[in-house]
Design a protein around this motif. Sequence first.
Motif, PDB file in Angstrom:
ATOM      1  N   CYS A 192      23.407  72.633 -27.775  1.00  0.00           N
ATOM      2  CA  CYS A 192      23.421  71.295 -28.378  1.00  0.00           C
ATOM      3  C   CYS A 192      24.557  71.203 -29.386  1.00  0.00           C
ATOM      4  O   CYS A 192      24.671  72.057 -30.279  1.00  0.00           O
ATOM      5  N   PHE A 193      25.374  70.168 -29.233  1.00  0.00           N
ATOM      6  CA  PHE A 193      26.459  69.909 -30.176  1.00  0.00           C
ATOM      7  C   PHE A 193      26.242  68.553 -30.837  1.00  0.00           C
ATOM      8  O   PHE A 193      25.956  67.567 -30.146  1.00  0.00           O
ATOM      9  N   GLU A 194      26.374  68.526 -32.153  1.00  0.00           N
ATOM     10  CA  GLU A 194      26.349  67.266 -32.887  1.00  0.00           C
ATOM     11  C   GLU A 194      27.776  66.810 -33.162  1.00  0.00           C
ATOM     12  O   GLU A 194      28.577  67.560 -33.728  1.00  0.00           O
ATOM     13  N   LEU A 195      28.093  65.591 -32.743  1.00  0.00           N
ATOM     14  CA  LEU A 195      29.351  64.947 -33.090  1.00  0.00           C
ATOM     15  C   LEU A 195      29.004  63.804 -34.033  1.00  0.00           C
ATOM     16  O   LEU A 195      28.558  62.743 -33.600  1.00  0.00           O
ATOM     17  N   SER A 196      29.175  64.049 -35.332  1.00  0.00           N
ATOM     18  CA  SER A 196      28.693  63.108 -36.348  1.00  0.00           C
ATOM     19  C   SER A 196      29.863  62.357 -36.970  1.00  0.00           C
ATOM     20  O   SER A 196      30.676  62.956 -37.686  1.00  0.00           O
ATOM     21  N   TYR A 204      38.124  57.380 -40.813  1.00  0.00           N
ATOM     22  CA  TYR A 204      36.970  57.877 -40.076  1.00  0.00           C
ATOM     23  C   TYR A 204      37.243  59.302 -39.587  1.00  0.00           C
ATOM     24  O   TYR A 204      38.363  59.647 -39.208  1.00  0.00           O
ATOM     25  N   PHE A 205      36.198  60.127 -39.601  1.00  0.00           N
ATOM     26  CA  PHE A 205      36.283  61.505 -39.135  1.00  0.00           C
ATOM     27  C   PHE A 205      35.064  61.788 -38.269  1.00  0.00           C
ATOM     28  O   PHE A 205      34.047  61.100 -38.374  1.00  0.00           O
ATOM     29  N   ILE A 206      35.178  62.806 -37.410  1.00  0.00           N
ATOM     30  CA  ILE A 206      34.024  63.272 -36.631  1.00  0.00           C
ATOM     31  C   ILE A 206      33.783  64.728 -36.978  1.00  0.00           C
ATOM     32  O   ILE A 206      34.681  65.572 -36.817  1.00  0.00           O
ATOM     33  N   ASP A 207      32.597  65.020 -37.460  1.00  0.00           N
ATOM     34  CA  ASP A 207      32.196  66.383 -37.805  1.00  0.00           C
ATOM     35  C   ASP A 207      31.536  67.000 -36.578  1.00  0.00           C
ATOM     36  O   ASP A 207      30.563  66.456 -36.044  1.00  0.00           O
ATOM     37  N   ILE A 208      32.066  68.137 -36.095  1.00  0.00           N
ATOM     38  CA  ILE A 208      31.586  68.778 -34.869  1.00  0.00           C
ATOM     39  C   ILE A 208      30.825  70.045 -35.229  1.00  0.00           C
ATOM     40  O   ILE A 208      31.376  70.932 -35.879  1.00  0.00           O
ATOM     41  N   ASN A 209      29.558  70.134 -34.820  1.00  0.00           N
ATOM     42  CA  ASN A 209      28.742  71.304 -35.118  1.00  0.00           C
ATOM     43  C   ASN A 209      27.913  71.704 -33.903  1.00  0.00           C
ATOM     44  O   ASN A 209      27.299  70.843 -33.261  1.00  0.00           O
ATOM     45  N   ARG A 210      27.898  73.002 -33.605  1.00  0.00           N
ATOM     46  CA  ARG A 210      26.985  73.503 -32.585  1.00  0.00           C
ATOM     47  C   ARG A 210      25.655  73.806 -33.268  1.00  0.00           C
ATOM     48  O   ARG A 210      25.575  74.664 -34.126  1.00  0.00           O
ATOM     49  N   ILE A 211      24.615  73.072 -32.878  1.00  0.00           N
ATOM     50  CA  ILE A 211      23.298  73.245 -33.485  1.00  0.00           C
ATOM     51  C   ILE A 211      22.546  74.398 -32.823  1.00  0.00           C
ATOM     52  O   ILE A 211      21.952  75.240 -33.490  1.00  0.00           O
ATOM     53  N   LEU A 212      22.565  74.452 -31.503  1.00  0.00           N
ATOM     54  CA  LEU A 212      21.915  75.507 -30.725  1.00  0.00           C
ATOM     55  C   LEU A 212      22.847  75.956 -29.609  1.00  0.00           C
ATOM     56  O   LEU A 212      23.558  75.124 -29.028  1.00  0.00           O
ATOM     57  N   PRO A 213      22.854  77.247 -29.275  1.00  0.00           N
ATOM     58  CA  PRO A 213      22.155  78.328 -29.973  1.00  0.00           C
ATOM     59  C   PRO A 213      22.831  78.632 -31.301  1.00  0.00           C
ATOM     60  O   PRO A 213      24.047  78.465 -31.411  1.00  0.00           O
ATOM     61  N   PRO A 214      22.065  79.099 -32.293  1.00  0.00           N
ATOM     62  CA  PRO A 214      22.673  79.438 -33.582  1.00  0.00           C
ATOM     63  C   PRO A 214      23.504  80.697 -33.441  1.00  0.00           C
ATOM     64  O   PRO A 214      23.254  81.517 -32.549  1.00  0.00           O
ATOM     65  N   PRO A 215      24.504  80.883 -34.304  1.00  0.00           N
ATOM     66  CA  PRO A 215      25.294  82.115 -34.227  1.00  0.00           C
ATOM     67  C   PRO A 215      24.446  83.333 -34.572  1.00  0.00           C
ATOM     68  O   PRO A 215      23.574  83.267 -35.437  1.00  0.00           O
TER      69      PRO A 215
END
Length: 281
Positions: A192-196, A204-215
């Motif tokens: 799961c990736f969050e593009l916020s 405007y910016f987009i913050d990209i985070n991989r939520i799952l799997p955790p590192p």
Amino acid sequence: MLIPVKINKSIDIRDVEITNTNFKSLNLKEEQVEEFLLSNIEVIFQDETLLVVGKQVTNKENGRSDLTAVDENGNLVLIEIKRDVEDIKQRKEAFEFQAIRYAASYAKINTPDELVEKIFASYIEKYKDEFELGELTAYEKATRILNDFLEKNNADKTFNSKQRIILIASSFDSQTLSAVAWLIANNVDISCFELSPMKIGDNYFIDINRILPPPALEDFYVEVDDKKRPVYSEKRNTPITRSYLPRMDKLFEWGVIKAGDAVVIKNFDNSEATVIDTKTV
């Protein structure tokens, strides 16, 4: 957390407003998020190389997947997109279950030629203005691009050995994350990736985070510099007993194994395999 600052021989907080938002509030449709992903896939997934081979692919049950790609190991990657948690909750079928159904249909693609015939050629034909076809047909162009990609990554012999799923949204609900966590724990390759989107001042910016799997904790470890290890260029007459397994590339470098050799896992029945290269048996 982002803190806007001004640096000039000191650090001072700037009076700039930071606002978290979502794609729906910005009047962006799911198709626009999809186009953004398609155009910037190498920026969003910086840790791997993905070749996009399909968009809005329909299966025989009229299911429609968002983006289809091939990763550097030759696996088919299904990328499903929702704008935010509200879009996820409004679906009759759970977000992750929808993706699983599409991924299951991709399991039947056994060869690169099948992928070209069923998905990639029609994708190039539909978006041929973005490809330099010259005298080639869409099928020929797709075949060349895919074969070059697989050969470059030494993935032609591991083509579609498994299917992967990537879910993307600006936010996820707890039930989706719970289901995905359970699937990961049971060896399903799903993330799961969050593009916020956020607004900082007038930009405007987009913050990209991989939520799952955790590192994993091991991802943060710094390895010992192997340049200072002794290089074993000659085979020994006596066996080497180790409490760990060296990496395959080192076994090749030391001349311990080579392509075509047979290897087995000690004390495991029916574990014999043939070495193909440093990544594959």
